[in-house]
Design a protein around this motif. Structure first.
Motif, PDB file in Angstrom:
ATOM      1  N   THR A   1      37.965  38.159  45.213  1.00  0.00           N
ATOM      2  CA  THR A   1      38.728  39.001  46.135  1.00  0.00           C
ATOM      3  C   THR A   1      40.144  38.451  46.214  1.00  0.00           C
ATOM      4  OG1 THR A   1      38.398  37.736  48.187  1.00  0.00           O
ATOM      5  CG2 THR A   1      36.622  39.247  47.536  1.00  0.00           C
ATOM      6  N   ALA A   2      40.973  39.116  46.971  1.00  0.00           N
ATOM      7  CA  ALA A   2      42.308  38.595  47.234  1.00  0.00           C
ATOM      8  C   ALA A   2      42.211  37.333  48.093  1.00  0.00           C
ATOM      9  CB  ALA A   2      43.152  39.636  47.948  1.00  0.00           C
ATOM     10  N   ALA A   3      43.197  36.446  47.950  1.00  0.00           N
ATOM     11  CA  ALA A   3      43.278  35.258  48.789  1.00  0.00           C
ATOM     12  C   ALA A   3      43.767  35.647  50.176  1.00  0.00           C
ATOM     13  CB  ALA A   3      44.225  34.236  48.169  1.00  0.00           C
ATOM     14  N   VAL A   4      43.370  34.860  51.174  1.00  0.00           N
ATOM     15  CA  VAL A   4      43.822  35.105  52.547  1.00  0.00           C
ATOM     16  C   VAL A   4      44.443  33.822  53.091  1.00  0.00           C
ATOM     17  CG1 VAL A   4      42.060  36.860  52.955  1.00  0.00           C
ATOM     18  CG2 VAL A   4      41.603  34.478  53.590  1.00  0.00           C
ATOM     19  N   PRO A   5      45.360  33.926  54.060  1.00  0.00           N
ATOM     20  CA  PRO A   5      45.934  32.723  54.667  1.00  0.00           C
ATOM     21  C   PRO A   5      44.844  31.847  55.281  1.00  0.00           C
ATOM     22  CG  PRO A   5      47.228  34.656  55.238  1.00  0.00           C
ATOM     23  CD  PRO A   5      45.990  35.163  54.569  1.00  0.00           C
ATOM     24  N   LEU A   6      45.032  30.544  55.156  1.00  0.00           N
ATOM     25  CA  LEU A   6      44.065  29.571  55.673  1.00  0.00           C
ATOM     26  C   LEU A   6      44.679  28.869  56.874  1.00  0.00           C
ATOM     27  CD1 LEU A   6      41.375  28.116  55.361  1.00  0.00           C
ATOM     28  CD2 LEU A   6      42.483  26.558  53.735  1.00  0.00           C
ATOM     29  N   PRO A   7      44.266  29.238  58.086  1.00  0.00           N
ATOM     30  CA  PRO A   7      44.882  28.658  59.274  1.00  0.00           C
ATOM     31  C   PRO A   7      44.294  27.298  59.624  1.00  0.00           C
ATOM     32  CG  PRO A   7      43.234  30.270  59.908  1.00  0.00           C
ATOM     33  CD  PRO A   7      43.290  30.289  58.397  1.00  0.00           C
ATOM     34  N   ALA A   8      45.010  26.558  60.445  1.00  0.00           N
ATOM     35  CA  ALA A   8      44.487  25.293  60.964  1.00  0.00           C
ATOM     36  C   ALA A   8      43.388  25.579  61.977  1.00  0.00           C
ATOM     37  CB  ALA A   8      45.610  24.495  61.616  1.00  0.00           C
TER      38      ALA A   8
END
Length: 247
Positions: free
Chosen positions: A222-229
Motif C-alpha cells: 500500500t502507500a506509505a503513511v506518516p509515522l507519528p511519535a
C-alpha cells in the motif's frame, strides 16, 4: 569520484544528524548510474562504522509509482543490520518518518543471478519498512532518491514461514488500533516474487551476491503513511501473522 564522495558525505551527514538537505540535483548533475555510485559510497561509510550488509530493499514496485516517477524499472537500496527494528523505533532521529507494509523474503543460499533466486528462498514473512527521505519537503527526483538509498531508514519482519505463494495476500496496517491502509501483495508487481527476481537481477548486475541470512523487502503493498511519535503499528498479512512496532 571526488564529487561522488562529497555527495555521499552530504547524505551520510543528513542521516546521522537527522537534518533535511536540499536535493542533490539542485546543484549537481546526477544521472541514475552516478546516483547508484553515491548510494554505494554512503553504504561504504556505514560499513566502515562496523555496520554489516543485511539485505536489499526494493522501491517503485507499483505501476502507479513507476508512472508517477516516469520510470520503467524498479529501484533498489541496501539494508544493514543497524536498520533492523526489533520492537521500537525512535522517530525523533528521523526527518520525515513514514511506514509501509511489506512482504519479506529470507535468503537461504548465495544468489548471484536471477536464475538462482527461486530455489534460494528459505522463508517468507510479513514486514514493514520505515522510510525517511533526507531531502527538504520530502521532494526528490529519481537520481536523488536512488542516491538516498531509496529512502531506507529501518525495517522489521514477523515470524518466518516456509516458502509459499504470496502472490495475492490480503494485508492490513493499523496505527493505534485503527486501520490506516489495506491492500494486497498483488500490488507488488503483480506478485512479490517478481520483485525478488528483480532484486537478484539488479544485485547481480552490480556485482553483489545476495548472501544467506539476507532479507529482501519486496516492496510496499500500500502507500506509505506518516509515522507519528507515541504510536503503535501492527501490520498483518493473511496466513503470515503480524509484526508490530512502537514509536
Amino acid at each position: 569520484m571526488n564529487d561522488i564522495e562529497a555527495l555521499a558525505g552530504t547524505l551520510d551527514a543528513a542521516v546521522r544528524d537527522a537534518r533535511a538537505i536540499p536535493r542533490l540535483t539542485d546543484k549537481a548533475e546526477l544521472d541514475v548510474d552516478a546516483a547508484y555510485a553515491v548510494q554505494r559510497a554512503v553504504i561504504r561509510r556505514r560499513v566502515a562504522r562496523h555496520e554489516r550488509l543485511a539485505g536489499v530493499k526494493m522501491g517503485f514496485t507499483s505501476k502507479a509509482k513507476m508512472v508517477q516517477m516516469g520510470v520503467h524499472d524498479v529501484i533498489w537500496g541496501l539494508l544493514t543490520d543497524a536498520m533492523l527494528i526489533e520492537s521500537r523505533v525512535d522517530v525523533g532521529r528521523l526527518i520525515h518518518p513514514r511506514i509501509e507494509p511489506e512482504i519479506a523474503y529470507l535468503i537461504g543460499r548465495p544468489v548471484r543471478s536471477a536464475a538462482d533466486v527461486d530455489a534460494a528462498v528459505a522463508g517468507v514473512a510479513v514486514g514493514f519498512e520505515v522510510l525517511d527521505s533526507r531531502y527538504e519537503d520530502f521532494s526528490f527526483t529519481l537520481p536523488d532518491v536512488i542516491a538516498d538509498n531509496a529512502s531506507a531508514a529501518g525495517y522489521g519482519v514477523g515470524a518466518w514461514h516456509d516458502p509459499r505463494d504470496v502472490a495475492n495476500v490480503g494485508m492490513l496496517m493499523e496505527i493505534d488500533g485503527q486501520a490506516v491502509q489495506a491492500g494486497s501483495s498483488a500490488a507488488i508487481l503483480g506478485d512479490p516474487m517478481r520483485s525478488l527476481r528483480a532484486a537478484a537481477r539488479l544485485a547481480g548486475q552490480a556485482g553483489i551476491t545476495l548472501e544467506p541470512g539476507w532479507v529482501v523487502l519486496a516492496g510496499a503493498a500500500t502507500a506509505a503513511v506518516p509515522l507519528p511519535a507515541g504510536a503503535h503499528v501492527r501490520v498483518t498479512a493473511s496466513g503470515l501473522g503480524s509484526v508490530e512496532v512502537t514509536t
